[in-house]
Design a protein around this motif. Structure first.
Motif, PDB file in Angstrom:
ATOM      1  N   LYS A   1      53.054  80.018  43.069  1.00  0.00           N
ATOM      2  CA  LYS A   1      52.155  80.651  42.098  1.00  0.00           C
ATOM      3  C   LYS A   1      52.686  80.519  40.675  1.00  0.00           C
ATOM      4  CE  LYS A   1      49.832  83.996  44.979  1.00  0.00           C
ATOM      5  NZ  LYS A   1      49.592  85.424  45.234  1.00  0.00           N
ATOM      6  N   SER A   2      54.017  80.639  40.505  1.00  0.00           N
ATOM      7  CA  SER A   2      54.562  80.538  39.156  1.00  0.00           C
ATOM      8  C   SER A   2      54.469  79.123  38.618  1.00  0.00           C
ATOM      9  CB  SER A   2      56.012  81.027  39.137  1.00  0.00           C
ATOM     10  OG  SER A   2      56.801  80.253  39.997  1.00  0.00           O
ATOM     11  N   SER A   3      54.460  78.109  39.469  1.00  0.00           N
ATOM     12  CA  SER A   3      54.338  76.722  38.997  1.00  0.00           C
ATOM     13  C   SER A   3      52.905  76.414  38.565  1.00  0.00           C
ATOM     14  CB  SER A   3      54.781  75.741  40.081  1.00  0.00           C
ATOM     15  OG  SER A   3      53.890  75.805  41.181  1.00  0.00           O
TER      16      SER A   3
ATOM     17  N   SER B   1      57.200  87.052  42.453  1.00  0.00           N
ATOM     18  CA  SER B   1      56.078  86.144  42.671  1.00  0.00           C
ATOM     19  C   SER B   1      56.630  84.879  43.310  1.00  0.00           C
ATOM     20  CB  SER B   1      55.376  85.824  41.356  1.00  0.00           C
ATOM     21  OG  SER B   1      56.281  85.196  40.474  1.00  0.00           O
TER      22      SER B   1
END
Length: 163
Positions: A159-161, A155
């Motif tokens: 998006k992960s943040s 990913s």
């Protein structure tokens, strides 16, 4: 049926595609018969674009055969070179209410599958061992023959943040 008409650019692309094909139907010295027409029909349904070889020395008879085939089967003459005839007929469209086959990529997850693994022996005089391994949906087989979990999906940092 009527003969199908092709535009010159489309006919040119079909000629290019037909270049590497081999003849799938052979018409002998006795000429065109219902069995040949049935075989050409089956080949057109399967391949759309086919080559037909006509054994005979009369060029006018070969062209007459080509016109007869195209008129009878609703195909289009693409090219006639020597004793080879190239014919095209698009595959019939499936009706919308017909059930469609499910493709493997459309499935969700993978079911357990059995894989054969060949493990070579360290000694040249002994045979390689063959063993069967069952892989679950989230497992894969490495190049060395070991079972590993499937790699996690990557990913993006953005998006992960977000969370």
């Amino acid at each position: 049926m009527t003969t199908l008409e092709l535009t010159p650019p489309f006919r040119s692309s079909l000629r290019a595609q037909a270049h590497g094909l081999k003849p799938v139907v052979l018409i002998g010295e006795q000429g065109l018969n219902p069995a040949n027409l049935a075989e050409i029909d089956v080949a057109l349904k399967a391949h759309e674009l086919i080559k037909v070889r006509v054994f005979g020395d009369d060029a006018a008879a070969r062209l007459a055969m080509q016109h007869t085939i195209c008129d009878t089967l609703g195909a289009a003459p693409v090219q006639a070179i020597g004793k080879l005839l190239v014919l095209y007929r698009p595959r019939p469209k499936l009706p919308k209410h017909a059930p469609q086959e499910e493709t493997p990529s459309a499935k969700r997850g993978k079911s357990p599958r059995t894989v054969k693994v060949v493990v070579p022996s360290s000694s040249p005089t002994h045979r390689a061992k063959v063993k069967r391994v069952t892989l679950l949906g989230n497992q894969r087989l490495s190049a060395t023959g070991k079972v590993k979990r499937a790699k996690p999906r990557q990913s993006s940092v953005k998006k992960s943040s977000r969370g």
